[in-house]
Design an enzyme around this catalytic site. Structure first.
Site, PDB file in Angstrom:
ATOM      1  N   PHE A  23       0.831  -1.200   0.000  1.00  0.00           N
ATOM      2  CA  PHE A  23       0.000   0.000   0.000  1.00  0.00           C
ATOM      3  C   PHE A  23       0.870   1.256   0.000  1.00  0.00           C
ATOM      4  O   PHE A  23       1.812   1.371   0.784  1.00  0.00           O
ATOM      5  CB  PHE A  23      -0.898  -0.013   1.231  1.00  0.00           C
ATOM      6  N   SER A  91       3.367  -7.035   2.275  1.00  0.00           N
ATOM      7  CA  SER A  91       2.495  -6.126   3.014  1.00  0.00           C
ATOM      8  C   SER A  91       1.063  -6.205   2.478  1.00  0.00           C
ATOM      9  O   SER A  91       0.467  -7.272   2.476  1.00  0.00           O
ATOM     10  CB  SER A  91       3.052  -4.696   2.961  1.00  0.00           C
ATOM     11  N   MET A  92       0.474  -5.105   1.976  1.00  0.00           N
ATOM     12  CA  MET A  92      -0.847  -5.174   1.386  1.00  0.00           C
ATOM     13  C   MET A  92      -0.865  -6.101   0.180  1.00  0.00           C
ATOM     14  O   MET A  92      -1.896  -6.712  -0.129  1.00  0.00           O
ATOM     15  CB  MET A  92      -1.335  -3.789   0.961  1.00  0.00           C
ATOM     16  N   ASP A 192       9.380  -4.649  13.024  1.00  0.00           N
ATOM     17  CA  ASP A 192       8.544  -4.067  11.970  1.00  0.00           C
ATOM     18  C   ASP A 192       7.771  -2.906  12.586  1.00  0.00           C
ATOM     19  O   ASP A 192       6.953  -3.102  13.484  1.00  0.00           O
ATOM     20  CB  ASP A 192       7.592  -5.136  11.428  1.00  0.00           C
ATOM     21  N   HIS A 222      10.111  -3.132   7.965  1.00  0.00           N
ATOM     22  CA  HIS A 222       8.940  -3.601   7.215  1.00  0.00           C
ATOM     23  C   HIS A 222       9.229  -3.889   5.744  1.00  0.00           C
ATOM     24  O   HIS A 222       8.834  -4.929   5.219  1.00  0.00           O
ATOM     25  CB  HIS A 222       7.809  -2.566   7.323  1.00  0.00           C
TER      26      HIS A 222
END
Length: 244
Positions: A23, A91-92, A192, A222
């Site tokens: 994202f 992630s996303m 993270d 992250h």
């Protein structure tokens, strides 16, 4: 800031890998990984997700269904030319990949996740929607990297309507985790600053995959595919792909 593909070669040319960014990010976060795999003969595809790669205002205009729709379209293209296809999400991009994997577990050879997202603790979608009525943007969440001087080339702000759509996708996808049955390899950064470890724990507990492994990354934040542990990710993902 656009879709990127590279045709494979040699014995691995018919093995496809679809890599999905996070994202507010961009294909830049997945490009070195894709190039690593392509150098070893794999056909790779790194799509630019809708609302990304232009201006942050565009991320407030996207419906969450557009993200898996984009990935599904790219997946269909790879399935048409490859004998086996692996899906990779960061992630996303991990949320989006899980959403796809819940419907394509039989067609996919494996799923690789890096710091995947499935919720934001104590922030339901409804709260994000309420906040979006008063504030359209907040400070950026990108570039959580331990390695200095590196960027995922994402937006410098966070689109709140986009966050609302993201959380809706998380909620829908979380309910579909039991439909994920394919082999899964998951990388998790022990430090993270963007997503808590509960995301990894929920996903590994929720999926129905018989084969699932978790690899801890101790020297990355992250955005691990661009951080100090990138080679660990690249090499272990190669071994995972080769074994399947």
């Amino acid at each position: 800031m656009r879709d990127w593909q590279a045709v494979g070669h040699g014995a691995n040319a018919k093995i496809g890998v679809l890599l999905v960014h996070g994202f507010t990010g961009s294909p830049a976060s997945m490009r070195p990984w894709a190039e690593y795999l392509n150098a070893r003969g794999y056909t790779v595809n790194v799509p630019l997700l809708p609302g990304h790669g232009t201006k942050v205002e565009d991320l407030n205009l996207v419906k969450w269904q557009e993200w898996p729709a984009k990935v599904e379209s790219e997946l269909q293209s790879l399935l048409a030319i490859c004998e086996k296809v692996f899906l990779v999400g960061f992630s996303m991009g991990g949320t989006t990949s899980l959403n796809i994997a819940a419907r394509y577990s039989q067609e996919l050879a494996g799923l690789i996740l890096v710091n995947p997202m499935i919720h934001i603790r104590f922030v339901p979608a409804q709260l994000a929607w309420l906040l979006s009525r008063f504030q359209k943007f907040r400070s950026a969440i990108g570039d959580d990297l331990k390695r200095p001087g590196v960027t995922e080339a994402g937006y410098d702000a966070n689109a709140i309507v986009g966050v609302y759509e993201l959380l809706k996708m998380c909620s829908v996808t979380r309910k579909q985790l039991p439909k994920v049955t394919l082999p899964v390899q998951l990388f998790h950064s022990t430090e993270d600053h963007t997503l808590p470890v509960s995301n990894t724990e929920i996903i590994l507990k929720g999926i129905a995959s018989r084969e699932k492994s978790r690899i801890e990354l101790v020297n990355s934040y992250h955005v691990a595919p661009l951080d100090y542990d990138a080679e660990i990710i690249f090499e272990n993902s190669r071994l995972f792909i080769e074994s399947h």
